[in-house]
Design an enzyme around this catalytic site. Structure first.
Site, PDB file in Angstrom:
ATOM      1  N   GLY A  11      -0.426   5.283   6.957  1.00 39.99           N
ATOM      2  CA  GLY A  11       0.761   4.749   6.284  1.00 39.99           C
ATOM      3  C   GLY A  11       1.436   5.822   5.445  1.00 39.99           C
ATOM      4  N   GLY A 102      -4.865   8.881   4.553  1.00 37.24           N
ATOM      5  CA  GLY A 102      -5.842   8.010   3.898  1.00 37.24           C
ATOM      6  C   GLY A 102      -7.184   8.013   4.615  1.00 37.24           C
ATOM      7  N   ASP A 128      -2.149   3.003  -1.600  1.00 37.11           N
ATOM      8  CA  ASP A 128      -3.198   2.054  -2.004  1.00 37.11           C
ATOM      9  C   ASP A 128      -4.125   2.552  -3.124  1.00 37.11           C
ATOM     10  OD1 ASP A 128      -2.187   0.355  -0.159  1.00 37.11           O
ATOM     11  OD2 ASP A 128      -3.910   0.393   1.200  1.00 37.11           O
ATOM     12  N   GLY A 186       3.946  -8.466 -16.925  1.00 36.36           N
ATOM     13  CA  GLY A 186       3.763  -9.672 -17.741  1.00 36.36           C
ATOM     14  C   GLY A 186       3.380 -10.905 -16.932  1.00 36.36           C
ATOM     15  N   GLU A 223      -2.197  -8.186  -1.238  1.00 35.65           N
ATOM     16  CA  GLU A 223      -2.156  -8.740   0.133  1.00 35.65           C
ATOM     17  C   GLU A 223      -3.555  -8.980   0.712  1.00 35.65           C
ATOM     18  OE1 GLU A 223      -1.264  -4.439   2.259  1.00 35.65           O
ATOM     19  OE2 GLU A 223      -0.752  -6.241   3.337  1.00 35.65           O
ATOM     20  N   ARG A 247       8.463 -20.331  -5.697  1.00 41.35           N
ATOM     21  CA  ARG A 247       9.012 -19.456  -4.662  1.00 41.35           C
ATOM     22  C   ARG A 247       8.002 -18.345  -4.386  1.00 41.35           C
ATOM     23  NH1 ARG A 247      11.943 -23.125  -4.599  1.00 41.35           N
ATOM     24  NH2 ARG A 247      14.223 -23.215  -4.487  1.00 41.35           N
ATOM     25  N   VAL A 254       9.014  -2.011   1.057  1.00 43.81           N
ATOM     26  CA  VAL A 254       9.850  -1.351   0.035  1.00 43.81           C
ATOM     27  C   VAL A 254       8.960  -0.420  -0.800  1.00 43.81           C
ATOM     28  CG1 VAL A 254      11.180  -1.804  -2.076  1.00 43.81           C
ATOM     29  CG2 VAL A 254      11.455  -3.277  -0.088  1.00 43.81           C
ATOM     30  N   ARG A 256       6.635   1.393   0.093  1.00 51.50           N
ATOM     31  CA  ARG A 256       6.228   2.643   0.765  1.00 51.50           C
ATOM     32  C   ARG A 256       7.336   3.700   0.767  1.00 51.50           C
ATOM     33  NH1 ARG A 256       2.367   1.053   5.082  1.00 51.50           N
ATOM     34  NH2 ARG A 256       3.563   2.362   6.486  1.00 51.50           N
TER      35      ARG A 256
HETATM   36  O1  F6P Z   1      -2.406   1.736   3.600  1.00 43.42           O
HETATM   37  C1  F6P Z   1      -1.166   1.548   3.054  1.00 43.42           C
HETATM   38  C2  F6P Z   1      -0.592   0.214   3.454  1.00 43.42           C
HETATM   39  O2  F6P Z   1       0.706   0.173   2.921  1.00 43.42           O
HETATM   40  C3  F6P Z   1      -1.406  -0.997   3.025  1.00 43.42           C
HETATM   41  O3  F6P Z   1      -1.214  -1.372   1.681  1.00 43.42           O
HETATM   42  C4  F6P Z   1      -0.901  -2.035   4.007  1.00 43.42           C
HETATM   43  O4  F6P Z   1      -1.859  -3.042   4.192  1.00 43.42           O
HETATM   44  C5  F6P Z   1      -0.703  -1.245   5.247  1.00 43.42           C
HETATM   45  O5  F6P Z   1      -0.495   0.093   4.859  1.00 43.42           O
HETATM   46  C6  F6P Z   1       0.449  -1.707   6.117  1.00 43.42           C
HETATM   47  O6  F6P Z   1       0.450  -0.940   7.269  1.00 43.42           O
HETATM   48  P1  F6P Z   1       1.633  -0.952   8.347  1.00 43.42           P
HETATM   49  O7  F6P Z   1       2.762  -0.148   7.791  1.00 43.42           O
HETATM   50  O8  F6P Z   1       1.025  -0.299   9.534  1.00 43.42           O
HETATM   51  O9  F6P Z   1       2.039  -2.364   8.545  1.00 43.42           O
END
Ligand code: F6P
Length: 323
Positions: A11, A102, A128, A186, A223, A247, A254, A256
């Protein structure tokens, strides 16, 4: 060592470009040749390899993403794939590698060294922050600030409409992004993979808040937490609290992108130089990282087999601060 290769893998993370720049410039400074490898291990297998000069990395220190592109390679996880990659490196005369990525990237690099003897020194590049051997990974600080900015905006609308927002942040196996978002944003509650937060405890925390005249609440969910993410958690809580106006926001990719923070640019630059120096000093299968602000090299194997533990006091802090 006269010629090295550099690639990004897994990633992407803000600051990867600053790291590529540091690797290229450090190599030029030391008088060794540096080749860029596009699309991670996939590009290595296909020979997407090109010579880089100091000017190849001009004007990228501030840019998100990675100019070398990134991929998660299934083929490199096979022996045949790694053999093809080795042949390509031989064709180009590449004697050592810098991997910016990673745990998946470092797992591949370790296998590659064990089988074909090509040394790799890695820079931890992932939002991460889940790698053992460094206090911070490249991109983490930027991702947290991006998520926090979104949470601040969500708070405005949550407050106006007196709603509960279930906000999901990234973190497949760790709560490193969720924790500072919850403390700095918060939030009333945080759910992370490392600790158990039950649905009844969320319901109780929300009720307690309402009894104290709180009219809006934010729940931060990593997640990878066990209940299955924000959509599922929100649905379960809604079932028990049918009058709750709720909601769900999934901040997603975003986190990343975007320009790296000053912290990430500095970290990436420092670790990029350390990778080149590490290779020249004879390190093999090692990750460069910072622990207590000091540069350390950790064997790849430890970076993905040992777990960097999150401070359990942080989840308690969220509870204390939301009284
Ligand atoms: O390892 C970084 C990460 O952004 C994780 O937090 C996330 O689960 C994963 O990559 C998502 O990967 P992809 O971009 O392949 O959907």
């Amino acid at each position: 060592m006269k010629r090295i290769g550099v690639f990004t893998s897994g990633g992407d993370a803000p600051g990867m470009n600053a790291c590529i720049r540091a690797v290229v410039r450090a190599a030029v400074y030391k008088g060794i040749e540096v080749y860029g490898i596009r699309r991670g291990y996939n590009g290595m297998i296909k020979g997407e390899i090109f010579k880089m000069e100091s000017s190849s990395v001009s004007n990228i220190v501030q840019r998100g993403g990675t100019i070398l592109k990134s991929a998660r390679s299934k083929e490199f996880m096979t022996r045949e794939g790694r053999e093809k990659a080795f042949q390509q490196l031989q064709n180009f005369g590449i004697e050592g590698l810098v991997a910016i990525g990673g745990n998946g990237s470092f797992t591949g690099a370790k296998l590659f060294y064990d089988e074909f003897g090509i040394p790799t020194v890695g820079a931890p590049g992932t939002i991460d922050n889940d790698l053992f051997g460094t206090d911070y990974t490249i991109g983490y600080d930027t991702a947290v600030n991006t998520a926090l900015d979104a949470i601040d905006k969500i708070r405005d609308t949550a407050d106006s409409h007196e709603r509960v927002f279930f906000v999901e942040v990234m973190g497949r196996d760790s709560g490193y992004i969720a924790i500072p978002c919850a403390i700095g944003g918060g939030a009333e509650i945080v759910m992370i993979p490392e600790t158990e937060t039950t649905i009844p405890s969320i319901i109780e925390a929300l009720r307690t808040g309402w009894n104290r005249s709180k009219t809006s609440s934010i729940v931060i969910i990593a997640e990878g937490e066990v209940e299955g993410g924000a959509m599922k958690v929100a649905a379960k809580v809604q079932e028990a609290l049918p009058d709750m106006d709720a909601r769900v926001t999934i901040i997603g990719h975003v986190q990343r992108g975007g320009a790296p923070t000053a912290f990430d640019r500095l970290l990436a630059s420092r670790l990029g130089i350390a990778c080149v120096e590490g290779l020249l000093e004879g390190h093999k299968s090692m990750m460069a990282g910072l622990i207590n602000s000091k540069l350390v090299y950790t064997p790849f194997e430890e970076t993905f087999t040992k777990r960097k533990l999150i401070n359990p006091n942080f989840t308690k802090m969220v509870e204390v601060l939301s009284v």
